[in-house]
Design an enzyme around this catalytic site. Sequence first.
Site, mmCIF file in Angstrom:
data_model
loop_
_atom_site.group_PDB
_atom_site.id
_atom_site.type_symbol
_atom_site.label_atom_id
_atom_site.label_comp_id
_atom_site.label_asym_id
_atom_site.label_seq_id
_atom_site.Cartn_x
_atom_site.Cartn_y
_atom_site.Cartn_z
ATOM 1 N N LYS A 206 50.717 57.434 17.928
ATOM 2 C CA LYS A 206 49.254 57.008 18.555
ATOM 3 C C LYS A 206 49.032 57.601 19.831
ATOM 4 O O LYS A 206 48.084 57.798 20.362
ATOM 5 C CB LYS A 206 49.423 55.542 18.625
ATOM 6 C CG LYS A 206 49.310 54.757 17.190
ATOM 7 C CD LYS A 206 48.102 54.187 16.907
ATOM 8 C CE LYS A 206 48.381 53.475 15.674
ATOM 9 N NZ LYS A 206 47.088 53.287 14.969
ATOM 10 N N SER B 126 46.765 44.774 19.327
ATOM 11 C CA SER B 126 48.241 44.086 20.095
ATOM 12 C C SER B 126 49.265 45.032 19.639
ATOM 13 O O SER B 126 50.408 44.526 19.818
ATOM 14 C CB SER B 126 48.643 43.042 19.009
ATOM 15 O OG SER B 126 48.509 43.428 17.574
#
Lengths: 311, 311
Positions: free
Chosen positions: B50, B75
Amino acid sequence: MYRLQLLDTHQRIKPYIHRTPVMTSRQINEISGAEIYFKCENFQRMGAFKMRGGINAVLALTDEQKSRGVVTHSSGNFAQAVALSAKEVGIDAYIIMPSNSPAVKVAAVKDYGGKVTLCPPTLKDRMAFANRVVEEKGATLLHPFNQIEVVMGQGTAAIELLEEQPDLNILMAPVGGGGLIAGTALAGHYFGKNCITIGGEPFEVDDAWRALQSGKIETNETINTIADGLRTTLGTVTFPLIREYVDSIIRVEEQEIVEAMRLTYERMKIIIEPSCAVPLAAVLRAKEKFAGQKVGIILSGGNVDLGKLPF
Amino acid sequence: MYRLQLLDTHQRIKPYIHRTPVMTSRQINEISGAEIYFKCENFQRMGAFKMRGGINAVLALTDEQKSRGVVTHSSGNFAQAVALSAKEVGIDAYIIMPSNSPAVKVAAVKDYGGKVTLCPPTLKDRMAFANRVVEEKGATLLHPFNQIEVVMGQGTAAIELLEEQPDLNILMAPVGGGGLIAGTALAGHYFGKNCITIGGEPFEVDDAWRALQSGKIETNETINTIADGLRTTLGTVTFPLIREYVDSIIRVEEQEIVEAMRLTYERMKIIIEPSCAVPLAAVLRAKEKFAGQKVGIILSGGNVDLGKLPF
């Protein structure tokens, strides 16, 4: 003398071992204040540095010795190392394992083609069973650490690390029977530039630390450490080398071992066995000693029971 | 068009990301019958691929946009990626996290300098909180996958893998929102040699598999999978790319995910998160499809709660 022997050993075993990677972690460098290079022997074949010494001991045999096979007694990494080494060379490996060895370890040795005999779980029985194989089969007994070929093999991990990071100030390894730390210290002495070697040892089994104080091999009264690979005491081959070539030994608490192990899992995303976390635990315990230093740590192995992690 | 964009993206983000290693495992090759190259994004900064998409999205902003900061709601890994990316570039990152996020994840985002706001744990609240930051601060909202800059960033892992292994037949990645698999498929299309891309997806959240059948974005009624990174559904940006460039999606059972995860831990000695084990699970489920093939698998990440391993 050792210099050439180390180089010869490295050339001889190269086709049989992995050239393991050297890893770094920005976060662990920040936490420790040192610049640490981890030699990842947890990625070595069969999961530990023991493959280096095992294959070297096997390759050092004469053809006649080879034809009669090898034998060792071990419940751990050396059993797997000898089995795999023997398989590589195409000879028999008789492995004496205590009857209380974890089934997974017995299975791993058999997977590598080792001929396993279970024995009662005492050192006396292990040795008796092994000696019987020596007598009956003429097999050569290989020792997990107290044999110069094994020490030389273990030292090749540090040679590779120094090839990639020639100006390390400090080399570190855990101390059990002393094969890895002795080989590492020899490599540091002959191939480093003013590079000292420091061992890490649990307080709970600090025979090597005490041996450096007393000048003789010491024993451990108890072996209550999570670092199951470090419960053995030094041998007659390893102790004199450690006395001459190792700078010092730093002892660590059990909780420090677990914390260093967890830090390695969380920040580096690699699996190491508890014994393997001891040098990093020593760096974090004695930060002032390592601040700003270039430190090479031999990550000794990654064979851990995932169902029994201490966190 | 995408070809140049991918190359530009790679050049732009290189200074901010790790060139992660490619690993192999003799044992996993033997078990699978395929020749597998694992691109270890679990060793990427903040522990997952990511980072690639996050930093690319931040670098694509105008100076004026940068001055007003970025915001995202997550989250998981994208929250950390945006926080660290913003820190690298020296801008503000507002991270909306559900109030039931694990404390360790909130702490990690704060460690990277993210300004965390906790919100009620519903998607509606997350979006409302994020939109408020957009209105009040003028910050730019970054989407974890449904944004072309993010897709391009994620594709750079496969570019690097193909640089090292140019003749892969098959590229694989897990499928969640679709950013990684879309970027991977584009990289395979433009930089591979007859290289197809196959996704892995849990049966429990097989919206992407169904979307390829129905020709439209599908939803998941329940999200009962251990692969917590794959619970989201495809987006309007990722679905058309997947439809055009992904060959197929293989679905796997939960137990197969756990077994592939354990195999990776035990044989490769590396830590991966459950979502990351899905492509290997797919290879082992459909062995005949992969037999003898050169397969590249993007290991997506290693951020797992060590206290909650499924074994």
